[in-house]
Design a protein around this motif. Sequence first.
Motif, PDB file in Angstrom:
ATOM      1  N   TRP A  15      33.974  18.597 -24.964  1.00 51.62           N
ATOM      2  CA  TRP A  15      35.409  18.372 -24.802  1.00 51.62           C
ATOM      3  C   TRP A  15      36.213  19.642 -25.043  1.00 51.62           C
ATOM      4  O   TRP A  15      37.281  19.827 -24.448  1.00 51.62           O
ATOM      5  CB  TRP A  15      35.861  17.255 -25.733  1.00 51.62           C
ATOM      6  N   ARG A  16      35.718  20.536 -25.894  1.00 49.39           N
ATOM      7  CA  ARG A  16      36.434  21.799 -26.100  1.00 49.39           C
ATOM      8  C   ARG A  16      36.400  22.649 -24.827  1.00 49.39           C
ATOM      9  O   ARG A  16      37.415  23.227 -24.429  1.00 49.39           O
ATOM     10  CB  ARG A  16      35.820  22.567 -27.266  1.00 49.39           C
ATOM     11  N   GLY A  17      35.229  22.729 -24.189  1.00 50.64           N
ATOM     12  CA  GLY A  17      35.141  23.487 -22.945  1.00 50.64           C
ATOM     13  C   GLY A  17      36.018  22.898 -21.854  1.00 50.64           C
ATOM     14  O   GLY A  17      36.675  23.628 -21.100  1.00 50.64           O
ATOM     15  N   THR A  18      36.040  21.571 -21.760  1.00 49.12           N
ATOM     16  CA  THR A  18      36.882  20.922 -20.753  1.00 49.12           C
ATOM     17  C   THR A  18      38.361  21.174 -21.029  1.00 49.12           C
ATOM     18  O   THR A  18      39.148  21.424 -20.102  1.00 49.12           O
ATOM     19  CB  THR A  18      36.596  19.415 -20.735  1.00 49.12           C
ATOM     20  N   LEU A  19      38.750  21.129 -22.293  1.00 51.27           N
ATOM     21  CA  LEU A  19      40.153  21.366 -22.644  1.00 51.27           C
ATOM     22  C   LEU A  19      40.576  22.794 -22.308  1.00 51.27           C
ATOM     23  O   LEU A  19      41.650  23.010 -21.718  1.00 51.27           O
ATOM     24  CB  LEU A  19      40.365  21.087 -24.131  1.00 51.27           C
ATOM     25  N   ILE A  20      39.759  23.764 -22.653  1.00 50.82           N
ATOM     26  CA  ILE A  20      40.122  25.159 -22.376  1.00 50.82           C
ATOM     27  C   ILE A  20      40.217  25.397 -20.873  1.00 50.82           C
ATOM     28  O   ILE A  20      41.147  26.065 -20.387  1.00 50.82           O
ATOM     29  CB  ILE A  20      39.103  26.109 -23.024  1.00 50.82           C
ATOM     30  N   VAL A  53      46.811  18.738 -12.130  1.00 50.25           N
ATOM     31  CA  VAL A  53      45.568  18.058 -12.519  1.00 50.25           C
ATOM     32  C   VAL A  53      45.062  18.610 -13.850  1.00 50.25           C
ATOM     33  O   VAL A  53      44.663  17.861 -14.749  1.00 50.25           O
ATOM     34  CB  VAL A  53      44.505  18.216 -11.415  1.00 50.25           C
ATOM     35  N   GLY A  54      45.080  19.937 -13.984  1.00 52.96           N
ATOM     36  CA  GLY A  54      44.672  20.537 -15.249  1.00 52.96           C
ATOM     37  C   GLY A  54      45.557  20.104 -16.401  1.00 52.96           C
ATOM     38  O   GLY A  54      45.073  19.836 -17.508  1.00 52.96           O
ATOM     39  N   PHE A  55      46.866  20.012 -16.148  1.00 52.11           N
ATOM     40  CA  PHE A  55      47.791  19.579 -17.198  1.00 52.11           C
ATOM     41  C   PHE A  55      47.505  18.140 -17.621  1.00 52.11           C
ATOM     42  O   PHE A  55      47.504  17.821 -18.820  1.00 52.11           O
ATOM     43  CB  PHE A  55      49.229  19.708 -16.699  1.00 52.11           C
ATOM     44  N   LEU A  56      47.251  17.269 -16.654  1.00 50.97           N
ATOM     45  CA  LEU A  56      46.975  15.870 -16.980  1.00 50.97           C
ATOM     46  C   LEU A  56      45.668  15.731 -17.761  1.00 50.97           C
ATOM     47  O   LEU A  56      45.573  14.921 -18.693  1.00 50.97           O
ATOM     48  CB  LEU A  56      46.922  15.040 -15.700  1.00 50.97           C
ATOM     49  N   ILE A  57      44.664  16.511 -17.389  1.00 54.56           N
ATOM     50  CA  ILE A  57      43.392  16.455 -18.121  1.00 54.56           C
ATOM     51  C   ILE A  57      43.587  16.938 -19.555  1.00 54.56           C
ATOM     52  O   ILE A  57      43.089  16.325 -20.511  1.00 54.56           O
ATOM     53  CB  ILE A  57      42.328  17.293 -17.392  1.00 54.56           C
ATOM     54  N   ALA A  58      44.319  18.043 -19.716  1.00 58.69           N
ATOM     55  CA  ALA A  58      44.578  18.548 -21.067  1.00 58.69           C
ATOM     56  C   ALA A  58      45.371  17.531 -21.885  1.00 58.69           C
ATOM     57  O   ALA A  58      45.092  17.318 -23.075  1.00 58.69           O
ATOM     58  CB  ALA A  58      45.327  19.877 -20.985  1.00 58.69           C
ATOM     59  N   ALA A  59      46.358  16.898 -21.263  1.00 59.46           N
ATOM     60  CA  ALA A  59      47.149  15.890 -21.977  1.00 59.46           C
ATOM     61  C   ALA A  59      46.286  14.700 -22.373  1.00 59.46           C
ATOM     62  O   ALA A  59      46.422  14.155 -23.480  1.00 59.46           O
ATOM     63  CB  ALA A  59      48.313  15.438 -21.095  1.00 59.46           C
ATOM     64  N   PHE A  79      35.778  17.890 -16.424  1.00 59.23           N
ATOM     65  CA  PHE A  79      35.594  19.323 -16.163  1.00 59.23           C
ATOM     66  C   PHE A  79      35.357  19.564 -14.675  1.00 59.23           C
ATOM     67  O   PHE A  79      35.945  20.474 -14.075  1.00 59.23           O
ATOM     68  CB  PHE A  79      34.416  19.845 -16.982  1.00 59.23           C
ATOM     69  N   ILE A  80      34.508  18.749 -14.065  1.00 57.06           N
ATOM     70  CA  ILE A  80      34.236  18.886 -12.631  1.00 57.06           C
ATOM     71  C   ILE A  80      35.491  18.581 -11.824  1.00 57.06           C
ATOM     72  O   ILE A  80      35.788  19.263 -10.827  1.00 57.06           O
ATOM     73  CB  ILE A  80      33.076  17.956 -12.231  1.00 57.06           C
ATOM     74  N   VAL A 116      33.446  29.151 -15.170  1.00 61.82           N
ATOM     75  CA  VAL A 116      32.562  27.999 -15.375  1.00 61.82           C
ATOM     76  C   VAL A 116      31.355  28.399 -16.217  1.00 61.82           C
ATOM     77  O   VAL A 116      30.910  27.644 -17.095  1.00 61.82           O
ATOM     78  CB  VAL A 116      32.125  27.422 -14.022  1.00 61.82           C
ATOM     79  N   ALA A 117      30.819  29.589 -15.970  1.00 60.79           N
ATOM     80  CA  ALA A 117      29.662  30.041 -16.750  1.00 60.79           C
ATOM     81  C   ALA A 117      29.980  30.123 -18.234  1.00 60.79           C
ATOM     82  O   ALA A 117      29.113  29.892 -19.082  1.00 60.79           O
ATOM     83  CB  ALA A 117      29.195  31.401 -16.235  1.00 60.79           C
ATOM     84  N   ILE A 118      31.228  30.429 -18.566  1.00 61.72           N
ATOM     85  CA  ILE A 118      31.615  30.578 -19.967  1.00 61.72           C
ATOM     86  C   ILE A 118      31.970  29.240 -20.603  1.00 61.72           C
ATOM     87  O   ILE A 118      31.691  29.009 -21.788  1.00 61.72           O
ATOM     88  CB  ILE A 118      32.805  31.552 -20.081  1.00 61.72           C
ATOM     89  N   LEU A 119      32.551  28.326 -19.829  1.00 62.92           N
ATOM     90  CA  LEU A 119      33.131  27.115 -20.414  1.00 62.92           C
ATOM     91  C   LEU A 119      32.408  25.825 -20.051  1.00 62.92           C
ATOM     92  O   LEU A 119      32.729  24.782 -20.634  1.00 62.92           O
ATOM     93  CB  LEU A 119      34.597  26.982 -19.975  1.00 62.92           C
TER      94      LEU A 119
END
Length: 288
Positions: A15-20, A53-59, A79-80, A116-119
Amino acid sequence: MTPRSFAALHARHVWRGTLIAALLNACLYPLDVLRGRDIGPAPWWPVLGASAVGFLIAAFILVVHRRRPQGVHLGSALFILNQAAILASAQIMGPYQLQDPNLIPFQVHKLGALTVAILAPERWAGLLCIFAFALIPVLQFVRLDPAQQARIDTSEPLVLLVYGAVGAVLLLYRLRGLATERALVQAQTEAADARRTARLLLAVRDLSNTPLQVIALASAAARRRSPGLGEPLDRLDRALERLRALHQPLKAYEADLEWRPGDESIDAEAVLAAAGEEARIRRSSASV
């Protein structure tokens, strides 16, 4: 750490990788509109839509997941989804950005493969996204008409494949390092548990020594006073010998323990009390 603790650690990593990744999309990807502001009537909604989309996922992660933790598969799926939104936006914006000869093509895809390789939270999700970032622009390049292809360096498809290969190697290397660290922590945890168990067994042995000695002395005294009790006292002595034999395997634990200053006068009752308290804490934490 227990298996449940390792599962919780893995979930936090996912979840941390997805959030970042979602925050990077929401905060930085809108700058792509400025990157191509001189290419004419390019639409702005694909970039802002992907950022939304990124904002909604982070929220969702900050509001819902923190209050009621979700499964790791949902984290990987989000994440995908975040990467898919970026890919879709880049696919729409690609033909417009190719109109500017000063723009380096497929920058989003190259940066995406490395990000993606990092997160990436899990191997399968990371490889899927990296291959998408590397292969989709190659297919897009093949479908371009000759005039548009002439504006792009002919080595660009190979460069994209190299970025994909590098991203995949970085991802596998990072996940392998995490797995090695977890295995090391697991081994250290098991060793600590073994030492704790050994100290507990030695404490039980120390506490049982005095009662056994008292029983042996009482048996010897009874044998002197009442010679007729030889048979029951013999059975008692044999039982004492079996109990003493149980102490022999504990010598191996005693030799393997790392003794610290002060352990030579270990308080067996304190060790047993501490072990009982630790067991109670583990049961209470497991029931939460």
